[in-house]
Scaffold this active site. Structure first.
Site, PDB file in Angstrom:
ATOM      1  CB  ALA B  17     -10.436 -27.784  15.613  1.00 17.57           C
ATOM      2  CB  CYS B  18     -10.754 -31.455  19.365  1.00 19.66           C
ATOM      3  SG  CYS B  18     -10.327 -32.834  20.399  1.00 19.66           S
ATOM      4  N   PRO B  19      -7.672 -32.197  18.052  1.00 18.83           N
ATOM      5  CG  PRO B  19      -5.887 -33.697  17.789  1.00 18.83           C
ATOM      6  CD  PRO B  19      -6.939 -32.942  17.019  1.00 18.83           C
TER       7      PRO B  19
END
Lengths: 379, 82
Positions: B17-19
């Site tokens: 998932a981001c980042p």
């Protein structure tokens, strides 16, 4: 007899050893199973304590405890250094005492600091991720009367993901309490487009930064530091001058892991939920060295150790293991020197930080005191 | 256009998932020479916007963003500049 070997005596390693000693007590007594814990030194170091050292609120001695006092007596604890992992032969080479064969291996070797990856950072920057660094920073901060304090998050992922935000909020209040804040400018830098990797934490912290006059630079990836001119140069082509630089250095995994072909950068490639290694049979990884999409935090190692203990107990008994780690992570986040917030999240659930208060701050300090009960498997 | 792009380095960040995806790319680009073509694979929708924004700020060239609808991920092609 089933031989389980755990490498690394940090939070994950000791919690796992004690959970196994508890769950497999009858099997250990009968001699059907053996649990060995190998660590390259006699002590465990509880790193969250180091955040408080620069502010004179803890000493580095408080972060250290003999492992022999933390693990159950049925665990064979050895002080030695693993020099090679052979996953085909299921054998570890040890620096002092020959070799060690295993049926199941759990790697809990943690993360290492690699400030040398950024030219000039060793000479030009401070950090609070180790005993010597935290003490050196304490001395520098004590003498820092005026100028530009820069906290730069360089390495991501890094241990204790809330610590950089906590550090600047604590520094702000600490400097105010000493009447120095008006003479100190504080800037926080982060590699991506917001001030924290977790969007809810960024949204929680940004208003606090705004209220307290803490500047933030985003999309900021330091490429080098000029320790003589006191300037940081970034991949994005920007420069930032500082008087006191506190960096979150790049981190690296274990060279042993890389050499054994278990994962890039020394991080063990694992299934996110079973924590079984992708490139070898009978191998697990827990804690910072496991390459999973969540934080590198003690709570992660703790919960992962519980899941792996259950899986190993099933395997020892010839059952199909069903326990899994769901990404659960828990952090206390200091918002100054007398208030804190609390966050909890998992793979499927984002954190929801609440307003900080003094009770959570006291809770964090109390937990830090009680932490050694966690390492013993009691809390 | 992506049919003609053959990346020098493929960074598979699917599942992160981001980042994560952006940091994975930044980490690799830090150690790469100018002119290296990267393909970043991500199934995180916010990364498909955030990564191009960083690429522009860092002065690299965004070659293409390809959505693989059937497999639910994006390929972001980037060429590094000095």
């Amino acid at each position: 007899m089933t031989r389980i070997v755990i490498v690394g005596g940090g939070t994950g390693g000791t919690v796992l050893a004690n959970r196994l000693a508890d769950t497999l007590a009858p099997d250990l007594k009968r001699g059907d199973v053996e649990v060995t814990l190998v660590n390259d030194g006699p002590d465990q170091v509880y790193k969250p304590t180091f955040l408080y050292v620069p502010f004179g609120e803890a000493t580095v001695e408080e972060a250290r405890h003999p492992i022999v006092d933390l693990v159950d007596r049925t665990v064979d604890f050895r002080v030695d250094r693993v020099t090679e992992i052979d996953t085909d032969e299921k054998r570890l080479s040890l620096q002092r005492d020959g070799a060690l064969e295993y049926d199941y291996l759990v790697l809990a070797t943690g993360a290492n600091l690699a400030p040398e990856e950024v030219p000039g950072l060793v000479e030009g920057g401070h950090h609070f991720y180790g005993a010597a660094g935290a003490e050196r920073l304490r001395d520098a901060l004590a003498e820092f009367e005026a100028g530009h304090l820069v906290l730069s998050v360089i390495g991501v992922p890094h241990m204790c993901p809330a610590a950089p935000v906590e550090f600047v909020l604590m520094a702000d209040q600490w400097l105010r309490e000493r009447g120095r804040r008006e003479d100190v400018e504080i800037t926080y830098t982060y590699p991506i487009q917001r001030i924290h990797g977790l969007a809810p934490v960024a949204e929680w912290a940004q208003p606090l930064f705004d209220e307290r006059g803490i500047e933030a630079e985003t999309f900021f990836n330091p490429e080098s530091v000029d320790p003589d001119e006191r300037v940081i140069e970034t991949m994005e082509g920007t420069e930032l001058a500082y008087d006191l630089l506190v960096a979150i250095p790049p981190h690296s995994g274990s060279p042993l892991v890389e050499a054994a072909g278990l994962g890039d950068g020394g991080w063990v490639a694992v299934d996110n939920r079973t924590l079984e290694a992708a490139h070898a049979d009978g191998v697990y990884a827990i804690g910072d060295v496991a390459d999973v999409p969540t934080s590198k935090a003690g709570s992660v190692a703790h919960y992962q150790a519980g899941a792996v203990a259950d899986r190993l107990a099933s395997q020892v008994r010839g059952q199909v293991p069903t326990a899994e780690y769901d990404g659960k992570t828990m952090c206390f986040v200091e918002s100054g020197t007398d208030e804190a917030a609390f966050i909890e999240f998992s793979y499927e659930r984002q954190p929801e930080p609440r307003d900080p208060n003094q009770y959570v701050h006291w809770g964090k300090l109390a937990y830090n005191e009680a932490y050694w009960l966690t390492a013993r498997g009691l809390l | 256009m992506s049919e003609s792009i053959s990346p020098d380095v493929t960074v598979d960040s699917r599942g992160a998932a981001c980042p994560g995806p952006l940091m994975d790319l930044i980490g690799k680009i830090k150690k790469a020479d100018a002119g290296t073509v990267f393909e970043l694979q991500t199934n995180d929708s916010s990364s498909s916007h955030d990564v191009p924004e960083w690429v522009e700020k860092a002065g690299h060239e965004l070659l293409d963003v390809v959505e693989h609808g059937d497999e639910e991920y994006w390929s972001i092609f980037v060429e590094t500049r000095e």
